[in-house]
Design an enzyme around this catalytic site. Sequence first.
Site, PDB file in Angstrom:
ATOM      1  N   TYR A  98       0.828  -1.204   0.000  1.00 19.49           N
ATOM      2  CA  TYR A  98       0.000   0.000   0.000  1.00 19.49           C
ATOM      3  C   TYR A  98       0.867   1.261   0.000  1.00 19.49           C
ATOM      4  CZ  TYR A  98      -4.380  -2.500   0.555  1.00 19.49           C
ATOM      5  OH  TYR A  98      -5.481  -3.305   0.338  1.00 19.49           O
ATOM      6  N   GLU A 140      -8.243  -7.255   5.159  1.00 23.71           N
ATOM      7  CA  GLU A 140      -7.370  -8.312   4.620  1.00 23.71           C
ATOM      8  C   GLU A 140      -6.632  -9.038   5.725  1.00 23.71           C
ATOM      9  OE1 GLU A 140      -5.155  -5.993   1.779  1.00 23.71           O
ATOM     10  OE2 GLU A 140      -7.048  -5.417   0.820  1.00 23.71           O
TER      11      GLU A 140
END
Length: 393
Positions: A98, A140
């Site tokens: 990310y 997640e």
Amino acid sequence: MLSPESAATVRATLPVIAAAIQDITARFYDTMFADNPELLRDLFNRGNQANGEQRVALAGSIAAFATALVQRSGELPGTMLSRIANKHASLGVTEEQYAVVHKYLFGAIGEVLGDAVTPEVAQAWDEVYWLMAETLIGLERDLYRESGGWTRATVVERRDETPDVVSFLLRPDTPASFRPGQYVSVQVTLPDGARQIRQYSLSNAPERGDRRITVKRVRGEGAPEGEVSAWLHEHVRPGDVLAVSAPFGDLTLPEGDGPLLLASAGIGVTPVLSMLDHLAATGSDRRVVVVHADRSPDAHVHREELADLVAALPGATLHRWYEDLPAGHAGEPAVAAGLADLSAIDLPEGVVACLCGPLPFMRAVRAQLVERGVPASGIHYEVFGPDLWIAAA
């Protein structure tokens, strides 16, 4: 949630960002892959990058998330985020990635919009990004904690369903249960050394033990040939071993005993088969309306199996439409020519719908259901590939 100052800035700049978002995502992917070629080789779907679908889907998800933050009192688009998180988990996306995405995405924003990106604008959209990223990371993390990760699975049976569709029965080294409707990722090493990953719905019930996936070969037809589907069709035989992920996906059989509508088209029948097989294996008498549309009876994958599963359920009915309906099939019960038309189907009160198939089919079915009074909250869908429905919303 966004700070009041950032919310005001995002609200004011959303039209500008939305108008340029596809240029931004194109630049983002180009620069990220130039500096990190391993991401394209081993993580991202090269076919979806080549045809531009992944860029459109990313643009749509960012715009949808930002819109929800500033126009819906900070209410997060939970269904969209859950769908993205499941796809990311099936690929093995990590928290560290990310930060990589952030670097190249905001570099692309600056390059495309130039001086329009003031420090205040950059700060506001940085908040948007990290709110979305942290939400996904949390989802997640939970999915990884619940799943068993990747495993080896031996192919115990191969069955050619049609010239373009084959089913593989897999026996994982580490068995794990799944919810009817979920999918697994399959990773293969291609001739150029790339390790590409694709998702395939599990098309039988958890109670069957071995897992079945049904793979449609993606033909070029003006777009990139399906690399993984072609490789599986050409090379995989009984006795071979595949790398398979834990099951993921949030379009699963709704719990309880309420009435269901399971609507599919083409290869979208696969998660529906898993749901029906589970209902049959557990002796369910649940009211189920099954709808399927296809090009022709010969193109209808698992056609006889679908009919047999519906026949085994006392509360189920089956309705089929074929664009090309030969005369020999015209007299079959609940079989019609043309596109799916739900206007005359008896829908029970309180029905919950699960849709899977090409986007035009799902959009048409959803519109028919809404017109008949089914609430939008009771209509769920699964997209094979990038979620272009979000992009068009």
